[in-house]
Write a protein that holds these residues in place. Structure first.
Motif, mmCIF file in Angstrom:
data_model
loop_
_atom_site.group_PDB
_atom_site.id
_atom_site.type_symbol
_atom_site.label_atom_id
_atom_site.label_comp_id
_atom_site.label_asym_id
_atom_site.label_seq_id
_atom_site.Cartn_x
_atom_site.Cartn_y
_atom_site.Cartn_z
ATOM 1 N N VAL A 195 5.177 -3.356 -6.727
ATOM 2 C CA VAL A 195 5.588 -2.061 -6.177
ATOM 3 C C VAL A 195 7.028 -2.121 -5.661
ATOM 4 N N ALA A 196 7.406 -3.241 -5.070
ATOM 5 C CA ALA A 196 8.793 -3.391 -4.625
ATOM 6 C C ALA A 196 9.746 -3.288 -5.811
ATOM 7 N N GLU A 197 9.321 -3.847 -6.930
ATOM 8 C CA GLU A 197 10.144 -3.763 -8.142
ATOM 9 C C GLU A 197 10.236 -2.321 -8.628
ATOM 10 N N GLU A 198 9.144 -1.578 -8.538
ATOM 11 C CA GLU A 198 9.171 -0.157 -8.906
ATOM 12 C C GLU A 198 10.195 0.609 -8.064
ATOM 13 N N ARG A 208 0.802 10.490 0.256
ATOM 14 C CA ARG A 208 0.413 10.354 -1.148
ATOM 15 C C ARG A 208 1.218 11.309 -2.034
ATOM 16 N N GLU A 209 1.489 12.500 -1.528
ATOM 17 C CA GLU A 209 2.290 13.441 -2.310
ATOM 18 C C GLU A 209 3.722 12.932 -2.472
ATOM 19 N N ILE A 210 4.270 12.350 -1.422
ATOM 20 C CA ILE A 210 5.625 11.800 -1.495
ATOM 21 C C ILE A 210 5.660 10.635 -2.478
ATOM 22 N N ALA A 211 4.647 9.786 -2.423
ATOM 23 C CA ALA A 211 4.570 8.656 -3.357
ATOM 24 C C ALA A 211 4.508 9.156 -4.790
ATOM 25 N N ASP A 212 3.791 10.251 -4.993
ATOM 26 C CA ASP A 212 3.702 10.836 -6.332
ATOM 27 C C ASP A 212 5.065 11.376 -6.772
ATOM 28 N N LEU A 216 5.420 6.485 -7.774
ATOM 29 C CA LEU A 216 4.888 5.166 -7.430
ATOM 30 C C LEU A 216 3.451 5.019 -7.924
ATOM 31 N N SER A 217 3.140 3.874 -8.462
ATOM 32 C CA SER A 217 1.812 3.630 -9.032
ATOM 33 C C SER A 217 0.728 3.580 -7.969
ATOM 34 N N VAL A 218 1.114 3.426 -6.684
ATOM 35 C CA VAL A 218 0.124 3.314 -5.610
ATOM 36 C C VAL A 218 -0.157 4.655 -4.937
ATOM 37 N N ALA A 219 0.302 5.753 -5.532
ATOM 38 C CA ALA A 219 0.140 7.071 -4.898
ATOM 39 C C ALA A 219 -1.319 7.364 -4.553
ATOM 40 N N GLU A 220 -2.229 6.946 -5.402
ATOM 41 C CA GLU A 220 -3.656 7.205 -5.153
ATOM 42 C C GLU A 220 -4.428 5.931 -4.842
ATOM 43 N N GLY A 251 0.829 -1.193 0.000
ATOM 44 C CA GLY A 251 0.000 0.000 0.000
ATOM 45 C C GLY A 251 0.864 1.243 0.000
ATOM 46 N N VAL A 252 0.230 2.396 -0.081
ATOM 47 C CA VAL A 252 0.996 3.632 -0.248
ATOM 48 C C VAL A 252 1.880 3.938 0.957
ATOM 49 N N ASP A 253 1.418 3.658 2.181
ATOM 50 C CA ASP A 253 2.205 3.981 3.370
ATOM 51 C C ASP A 253 3.490 3.163 3.431
ATOM 52 N N SER A 254 3.361 1.846 3.347
ATOM 53 C CA SER A 254 4.556 1.007 3.434
ATOM 54 C C SER A 254 5.447 1.194 2.209
ATOM 55 N N ALA A 255 4.845 1.547 1.072
ATOM 56 C CA ALA A 255 5.648 1.788 -0.138
ATOM 57 C C ALA A 255 6.539 3.009 0.046
ATOM 58 N N VAL A 256 6.004 4.072 0.641
ATOM 59 C CA VAL A 256 6.819 5.268 0.878
ATOM 60 C C VAL A 256 7.919 4.976 1.886
ATOM 61 N N VAL A 257 7.611 4.237 2.945
ATOM 62 C CA VAL A 257 8.653 3.875 3.913
ATOM 63 C C VAL A 257 9.736 3.042 3.238
#
Length: 304
Positions: free
Chosen positions: A77-80, A169-173, A177-181, A38-44
């Motif tokens: 997402v990990a690959e991204e 979400r802004e950081i993910a963007d 990252l494809s999961v930003a939204e 998800g977006v939270d763990s992806a940003v971390v």
């Protein structure tokens, strides 16, 4: 995403927080990120990968409560991000307290899940386990899982540096990252009302029911399992589509085939936490001996 020059007036408002989070992670010898995709763990995970390179690992816990699609998303997402991704397995159904599904179900689940993360970290010589708790989470209603995070002393960089969900979400963007939204996705057990046992059969039919709804293009929804009654919650902006006669017939037939006795559409729309203890308190005050399916008709569903 490189560290931003926080003296630059053009830098985004969250840049200083992001730089501080990366700096704190650099102080660690390594980090294992509890990674749902998800977006939270992806940003971390992205911050940890920036800070620690190959000494950062994203780890996803596979269990009966994780939809197969979510595991595939986590891998993608990990690959991204470019971070090393590993999968460990465990079963919440081994814990009678979780199966009982009382008001602390999420506490029992998170304790087991994070405990498995610590096992995986030790096996890899890593001392630090991170999760994606953000600064908006503590104020979002009934969240017993946060107690497990505190008790196990998990590092939550987003919370520690006051990074809100909107900023996540802004950081993910910024990272592309494809999961930003991507909408928030709780585990499958959240679809089962408190007090009704969590079983593999119920989890499986909820997963299959939501897969059927997803095939119609809905993005934010839940199928709640009230002991044989399926209550479909769909975001209000998508409710009109849910009234399409073709969808109504198809979803009723598919969910009936999966073992649901009745299929309903909740006209309140999608609301998180609608089968949590807080949601059921009003119904319990009115009729404590009524069956769980009566909660479907509660007048208000608190959010969290």
């Amino acid at each position: 995403m490189p560290d931003a020059d926080t003296s630059d007036d053009s830098a985004p408002p969250f840049a200083e927080k992001t730089a501080a989070a990366r700096a704190s992670l650099r102080e660690r010898d390594g980090a294992l990120v509890a990674f749902s995709g998800g977006v939270d763990s992806a940003v971390v995970a992205a911050l940890a990968h920036d800070a620690l390179g190959d000494d950062a690992v994203a780890c996803t816990a596979k269990s009966e409560t994780l939809p197969a699609e979510e595991l595939e998303d986590a891998r993608r997402v990990a690959e991204e991000i470019g971070i090393r991704h590993e999968v460990v397995e465990f079963s919440e159904l081994d814990n009678p307290d979780f199966v009982e599904n009382d008001g602390d179900r999420c506490y029992h689940c998170r304790t087991m899940r994070l405990g498995r993360m610590y096992d995986a970290a030790r096996e890899r010589g890593i001392e630090t386990v991170c999760d994606g708790t953000n600064a908006s989470d503590p104020g979002e209603g009934h969240r017993p899982g946060l107690r497990a995070v505190e008790e196990l002393e998990v590092l939550s960089p987003l919370l520690a540096h006051d990074i809100s969900k909107e900023e996540v979400r802004e950081i993910a963007d910024e990272y592309g990252l494809s999961v930003a939204e991507k909408p928030s996705m709780a585990c499958l057990s959240s679809r089962i009302p408190t007090g009704l046992e969590v079983t593999e059969e119920r989890l499986s039919r909820v997963e299959k029911a939501e897969r059927a709804v997803r095939q119609w293009g809905f993005s934010q929804f839940r199928v709640r399992d009230h002991d044989g009654l399926a209550r479909i919650e769909i975001a209000r902006e998508e409710l009109e589509t849910a009234l399409d006669p073709d969808f109504v017939v198809a979803v009723r037939e598919r969910l009936s085939d999966l073992g649901f006795d009745h299929v309903t559409l909740d006209l309140h729309g999608y609301q998180t936490g609608s089968v949590s203890p807080a949601a059921e308190a009003d119904a319990a005050d009115a009729a404590s001996d009524e069956p769980l399916v009566e909660d479907v008709f509660a007048s208000d569903y608190p959010t969290k």
